[in-house]
Design an enzyme around this catalytic site. Structure first.
Site, PDB file in Angstrom:
ATOM      1  N   LYS A   1       4.574  -1.832   9.642  1.00  0.00           N
ATOM      2  CA  LYS A   1       3.126  -1.941   9.420  1.00  0.00           C
ATOM      3  C   LYS A   1       2.530  -3.012  10.336  1.00  0.00           C
ATOM      4  O   LYS A   1       1.480  -2.811  10.949  1.00  0.00           O
ATOM      5  CB  LYS A   1       2.835  -2.240   7.939  1.00  0.00           C
ATOM      6  CG  LYS A   1       3.086  -1.023   7.049  1.00  0.00           C
ATOM      7  CD  LYS A   1       3.048  -1.303   5.550  1.00  0.00           C
ATOM      8  CE  LYS A   1       3.411  -0.026   4.788  1.00  0.00           C
ATOM      9  NZ  LYS A   1       3.471  -0.186   3.320  1.00  0.00           N
TER      10      LYS A   1
ATOM     11  N   GLN B   1       3.427  -5.004  -0.717  1.00  0.00           N
ATOM     12  CA  GLN B   1       4.487  -3.986  -0.658  1.00  0.00           C
ATOM     13  C   GLN B   1       5.152  -3.845  -2.030  1.00  0.00           C
ATOM     14  O   GLN B   1       5.557  -4.836  -2.637  1.00  0.00           O
ATOM     15  CB  GLN B   1       5.521  -4.382   0.418  1.00  0.00           C
ATOM     16  CG  GLN B   1       6.528  -3.309   0.746  1.00  0.00           C
ATOM     17  CD  GLN B   1       5.917  -2.052   1.390  1.00  0.00           C
ATOM     18  OE1 GLN B   1       4.897  -2.113   2.062  1.00  0.00           O
ATOM     19  NE2 GLN B   1       6.534  -0.916   1.162  1.00  0.00           N
TER      20      GLN B   1
ATOM     21  N   ASP C   1      -4.419   0.595   0.212  1.00  0.00           N
ATOM     22  CA  ASP C   1      -3.456   1.555  -0.336  1.00  0.00           C
ATOM     23  C   ASP C   1      -4.151   2.585  -1.237  1.00  0.00           C
ATOM     24  O   ASP C   1      -3.566   3.606  -1.581  1.00  0.00           O
ATOM     25  CB  ASP C   1      -2.422   0.832  -1.215  1.00  0.00           C
ATOM     26  CG  ASP C   1      -1.200   0.364  -0.444  1.00  0.00           C
ATOM     27  OD1 ASP C   1      -0.733   1.117   0.425  1.00  0.00           O
ATOM     28  OD2 ASP C   1      -0.696  -0.731  -0.737  1.00  0.00           O
TER      29      ASP C   1
HETATM   30  N1  GUN Z   1       6.042   1.108  -1.338  1.00  0.00           N
HETATM   31  C1  GUN Z   1       6.359   2.365  -0.955  1.00  0.00           C
HETATM   32  N2  GUN Z   1       5.285   2.982  -0.404  1.00  0.00           N
HETATM   33  C2  GUN Z   1       4.268   2.073  -0.445  1.00  0.00           C
HETATM   34  C3  GUN Z   1       2.929   2.118  -0.016  1.00  0.00           C
HETATM   35  O1  GUN Z   1       2.408   3.122   0.508  1.00  0.00           O
HETATM   36  N3  GUN Z   1       2.208   0.984  -0.220  1.00  0.00           N
HETATM   37  C4  GUN Z   1       2.734  -0.124  -0.806  1.00  0.00           C
HETATM   38  N4  GUN Z   1       1.944  -1.175  -0.991  1.00  0.00           N
HETATM   39  N5  GUN Z   1       3.978  -0.189  -1.230  1.00  0.00           N
HETATM   40  C5  GUN Z   1       4.748   0.909  -1.036  1.00  0.00           C
END
Ligand code: GUN
Length: 283
Positions: free
Chosen positions: A52, A96, A119
């Site tokens: 990311k 995350q 998100d």
């Molecule tokens: N963990 C697995 N996929 C995601 C996601 O798309 N966003 C976040 N914040 N955590 C995750």
């Protein structure tokens, strides 16, 4: 032989569009900023967070990582989020998931300002998605829709089956297909006759979390098969939730793993962060 849906190329195209818009926004004095919080040392989360941050740099965003130890208290985490909510140079906040034991995913999600919730996990944004009036879409389902659009797969009037009902993928995925006038069925662990339901699907999305769950007998000839999974098989090789070798000769279009849905999640995160920056600065 199915068309292989090239998530890498489509992700690169979306990220290039975001980069071009970001360059124009920077001319107006705005640099989109994303804060990425990681708690603990889960190796998969570390890989996702690194990817990311790298994507942010490539499209020209400012990004900041906040790496906290696994024994971080809820109070510390929530006060960091409050600080980031108040910062003008941070337009998106992503924590995350999953969080280490003792910390509540739900409390953290609800603490992030809905305007910075790139998100789209906050209940307010989920509500917007439900009524079809939204700024942000959750990255993985939005990425699936982008793959379908850019491959020319029509959803309108089609039978769409989503396997899995998670808040992050299955439920919003069903809603997005419904918004595009698909006839949507959501299957899950208690579904009876799951294979027969899947066999009716023109668009089949596997988001169930079980490696090689979708077998050839579950796929209608010509169907578009989208694999949201990311697992390792008995030899440690990356694999999805679809038995690719068996399904590919039957399907009309199919996503590989890796190189299908995975790269789209990050592209859509970039898109959401750009949208957040534009919204917050009135651009
Ligand atoms: N963990 C697995 N996929 C995601 C996601 O798309 N966003 C976040 N914040 N955590 C995750």
């Amino acid at each position: 032989m199915a068309i292989q849906i090239d998530g890498k190329a489509i992700s690169a195209a979306v990220r290039a569009e975001v980069a071009a818009e970001t360059a124009a926004l920077k001319q107006e004095g705005v640099t989109p900023g994303l804060a990425v919080i990681i708690v603990g040392d889960d190796p998969a989360s570390r890989v996702y967070v690194n990817n990311k941050k790298k994507a942010c740099a490539e499209v020209g965003f400012h990004s900041e990582e906040f790496a906290l130890p696994a024994d971080t208290t809820e109070e510390t985490l929530l006060s960091l989020i409050a600080e980031l909510n108040a910062r003008k140079d941070i337009h998106g906040i992503l924590c995350q998931l999953p969080l280490p034991k003792g910390l509540s995913d739900k409390k953290v999600i609800e603490a992030i300002s809905p305007q910075k919730d790139v998100d789209a996990f906050h209940a307010e944004n989920v509500g917007h998605i439900m009524i079809g009036d939204y700024q942000f879409l959750p990255c993985t389902p939005a990425g699936v829709m982008e793959l379908l659009h850019r491959t020319g797969v029509e959803v309108e009037g089609k039978r769409c089956v989503v396997i899995g009902r998670s808040n992050i993928v299955g439920k919003p995925m069903a809603m997005l297909l419904l918004h595009e006038n698909g006839t949507v069925t959501v299957c899950h662990s208690r579904t009876r006759d799951l294979a027969a339901i899947c066999r009716e699907a023109d668009v089949l999305v596997a988001a169930v979390g079980k490696p090689k769950f979708v077998t050839a007998d579950m796929v209608k000839p010509g169907a578009a098969v989208i694999d949201v999974g990311m697992n390792r098989d008995e030899n440690g090789k990356l694999c999805g939730e679809v038995d690719f070798d068996a399904v590919e000769p039957i399907a009309g279009a199919i996503t590989p793993v890796p190189g299908g849905v995975g790269p789209m999640t990050i592209a859509m995160l970039m898109k959401n962060t750009l949208t957040a920056a534009k919204m917050q600065t009135g651009k």
